[in-house]
Design a protein around this motif. Structure first.
Motif, PDB file in Angstrom:
ATOM      1  N   LYS A 246     -23.349 -38.210 -17.641  1.00  0.00           N
ATOM      2  CA  LYS A 246     -22.033 -38.008 -16.698  1.00  0.00           C
ATOM      3  C   LYS A 246     -22.330 -37.278 -15.742  1.00  0.00           C
TER       4      LYS A 246
ATOM      5  N   SER B 185     -12.776 -46.050 -15.296  1.00  0.00           N
ATOM      6  CA  SER B 185     -13.646 -45.876 -16.648  1.00  0.00           C
ATOM      7  C   SER B 185     -14.038 -47.237 -17.182  1.00  0.00           C
ATOM      8  N   SER B 186     -13.494 -48.387 -16.381  1.00  0.00           N
ATOM      9  CA  SER B 186     -13.881 -49.526 -16.935  1.00  0.00           C
ATOM     10  C   SER B 186     -13.739 -50.556 -15.556  1.00  0.00           C
TER      11      SER B 186
ATOM     12  N   VAL C 265     -23.897 -44.648 -28.140  1.00  0.00           N
ATOM     13  CA  VAL C 265     -23.247 -43.354 -27.380  1.00  0.00           C
ATOM     14  C   VAL C 265     -24.310 -42.699 -26.832  1.00  0.00           C
TER      15      VAL C 265
ATOM     16  N   LEU D 141     -12.058 -41.070 -26.093  1.00  0.00           N
ATOM     17  CA  LEU D 141     -13.141 -40.325 -26.315  1.00  0.00           C
ATOM     18  C   LEU D 141     -13.650 -39.955 -27.596  1.00  0.00           C
TER      19      LEU D 141
ATOM     20  N   SER E 101     -15.977 -42.396 -28.898  1.00  0.00           N
ATOM     21  CA  SER E 101     -17.379 -41.934 -29.045  1.00  0.00           C
ATOM     22  C   SER E 101     -17.851 -40.776 -30.018  1.00  0.00           C
TER      23      SER E 101
ATOM     24  N   GLN F 222     -17.107 -49.233 -25.734  1.00  0.00           N
ATOM     25  CA  GLN F 222     -17.850 -48.484 -26.698  1.00  0.00           C
ATOM     26  C   GLN F 222     -17.889 -49.263 -28.165  1.00  0.00           C
TER      27      GLN F 222
ATOM     28  N   PHE G   6     -10.063 -44.637 -22.140  1.00  0.00           N
ATOM     29  CA  PHE G   6     -11.395 -44.655 -22.617  1.00  0.00           C
ATOM     30  C   PHE G   6     -11.395 -44.513 -24.059  1.00  0.00           C
TER      31      PHE G   6
ATOM     32  N   ALA H 120     -17.461 -39.065 -21.025  1.00  0.00           N
ATOM     33  CA  ALA H 120     -18.762 -38.602 -22.071  1.00  0.00           C
ATOM     34  C   ALA H 120     -18.506 -37.731 -23.043  1.00  0.00           C
TER      35      ALA H 120
ATOM     36  N   ASN I  49     -25.307 -44.352 -23.598  1.00  0.00           N
ATOM     37  CA  ASN I  49     -24.310 -44.520 -22.470  1.00  0.00           C
ATOM     38  C   ASN I  49     -23.351 -43.265 -22.249  1.00  0.00           C
ATOM     39  N   PHE I  50     -22.977 -42.640 -23.211  1.00  0.00           N
ATOM     40  CA  PHE I  50     -21.666 -41.659 -23.130  1.00  0.00           C
ATOM     41  C   PHE I  50     -21.926 -40.248 -23.419  1.00  0.00           C
TER      42      PHE I  50
ATOM     43  N   TYR J 254     -18.409 -43.521 -16.783  1.00  0.00           N
ATOM     44  CA  TYR J 254     -17.692 -43.394 -18.145  1.00  0.00           C
ATOM     45  C   TYR J 254     -17.508 -42.018 -18.472  1.00  0.00           C
TER      46      TYR J 254
END
Ligand code: UDP
Length: 409
Positions: A394, A177-178, A385, A321, A324, A344, A319, A195, A388-389, A193
């Motif tokens: 995903k 995740s990173s 968000v 979530l 997000s 994030q 991460f 999502a 990207n998320f 990432y």
């Protein structure tokens, strides 16, 4: 068909209306060569925690695209989940003294699941350490296997990682995740990432009455600022630290704190941590400790929307979530600069980062006294968000990985 009950399907047109037709067209193009081919996800819990949260929404979206994706959950006893929780903490960097018996328990449970689970899809994704040894079940010259790690591996306990690495190295690919979580491995490592699904019950727009009713049900005052952290009761989420930060803020602002959390079936420490949190709160009326059912998406949604500020004061985080989810709802977020959170929260642009109880309190006080900046951070966070998320991105990433794996063998 999936072994786990998955959420209901949402028409692709609804996503297109929200995110633009291009986003869904790309998905359709990627899905086309994968129609009729089998995909399988395996993890260790059907509800609770971020991985289940993602799979619950990914499966129906894949089905909408006409893809054949199933999801199986491994099973294990209390001894197994006790061991994997220590592994989890140790991989996040906590002290741990390996007992050879732990590794035996881990492998015995994986063996039982090898016998129980079908592992014959063309594309196998194994999530996190718990089922990592299922790679033993790989067919010779057969299917493609990838290991998806959702936890912060930047400073893993050596003994646990050395043990796991032997299995991980046998996969075709790994996903983290990173970039900071990447390890030295002989297989490709991809940045994936997590999502959120903007149309799920957890994140969709809510009728304001539902938010009001939720606050009334828990006797939370809608007229005073509400600070909220929603997380499993886990020491790595530092709920006690959140109460300490709240107490500092409370000297300056008449606010309330909501600590809401359910449990995950693969997390045996929840009850103990909840007790510690209750002790720290010491019956204070403005601290609302809510024990949510494991699956209460509308309630989580309502609590996040009702919040003045959302906190995520984790000590370690894969991460997060919940960050997000809060940003999608345009909430100002104060969160720890750990794990995947800084991806994030871009400090002073999509939220505020902190490194301590005092720092968290300071940033909360700053936002409570600068509501216009809080609003701007929330708006920027929503855009971040969206870019990207989200679950559509995903799924695109998974489909691209499947196509890549299929072409490399
Ligand atoms: N969550 C929930 N109810 C709870 C606590 C958490 O639905 O009582 C959800 C939360 O909204 C998020 C997920 O569980 O979607 C937690 O994911 P995150 O990555 O924040 O943490 P993890 O639990 O995976 O460490």
């Amino acid at each position: 068909m999936s072994e786990v009950a998955i959420a209901s399907r949402i028409p692709l047109d609804d996503y297109a209306a929200l995110l633009g037709a291009g986003e869904i067209d790309e998905l359709r193009v990627l899905a086309k060569p994968l129609k009729g081919r089998s995909m399988q996800m395996i993890n260790s819990t059907a509800v609770g925690g971020g991985v289940a949260e993602i799979l619950i929404r990914l499966l129906p979206l894949a089905e909408e695209l006409g893809l054949n994706m199933r999801w199986d959950v491994m099973t294990g006893g209390d001894d197994f989940y006790g061991v994997t929780k220590s592994f989890h903490n140790a991989l996040h960097g906590a002290p741990y003294h390996a007992d050879p018996k732990d590794f035996e328990i881990f492998l015995a449970c994986n063996q039982q699941n090898l016998a129980r689970l079908p592992l014959d899809a063309e594309f196998m994704i194994i999530h996190d350490p718990q089922p990592a040894a299922l790679i033993e079940g790989r067919k010779k010259n057969g299917n493609h296997w990838a290991w998806r790690c959702h936890i912060d591996l930047s400073h893993p306990n050596r003994q646990v990682w050395d043990f796991l690495e032997k299995y991980v190295a046998r996969y075709d690919a790994s996903m983290f995740s990173s970039p900071e979580f990447a390890r030295e491995l002989p297989i490709p490592q991809y940045l994936f990432y997590p999502a959120i699904d903007p149309l799920s019950e957890k994140n969709r727009d809510l009728e304001p009455e539902l938010v009001t009713q939720t606050l009334a049900r828990y006797q939370i005052d809608p007229l005073r600022p509400i600070l909220t952290q929603i997380s499993r009761f886990d020491r790595l989420k530092d709920p006690v630290g959140v109460i300490r930060a709240y107490r500092i803020v409370k000297r300056y602002f008449d606010c309330q704190l909501v600590l809401a959390g359910g449990s995950a079936s693969d997390d045996p420490e929840g009850a103990e941590v909840l007790k510690e949190v209750q002790q720290e709160a010491n019956g204070e009326a403005d601290i609302h400790i809510l024990e949510l059912p494991a699956w209460a998406p509308l309630e989580v949604n309502a609590l996040q929307r009702a919040s003045t500020i959302v906190i995520q004061k984790s000590l370690r985080e894969g991460f997060g979530l919940t960050v997000s989810e809060a940003l999608w709802k345009k909430k100002p977020v104060v969160a720890s600069a750990v794990g995947g959170i800084p991806v994030q929260i871009i400090h002073k642009h999509t939220g505020l980062l902190a490194h301590s109880v005092e720092g968290t309190a300071y940033q909360i006080r700053f936002l409570l006294s600068h509501p216009e900046i809080a609003t701007k951070l929330g708006e920027n966070g929503h855009e971040h968000v969206k870019e990207n998320f989200l679950i559509t991105q995903k799924l695109k990433r998974y489909l691209t990985l499947y196509l890549a794996m299929a072409h490399t063998k």
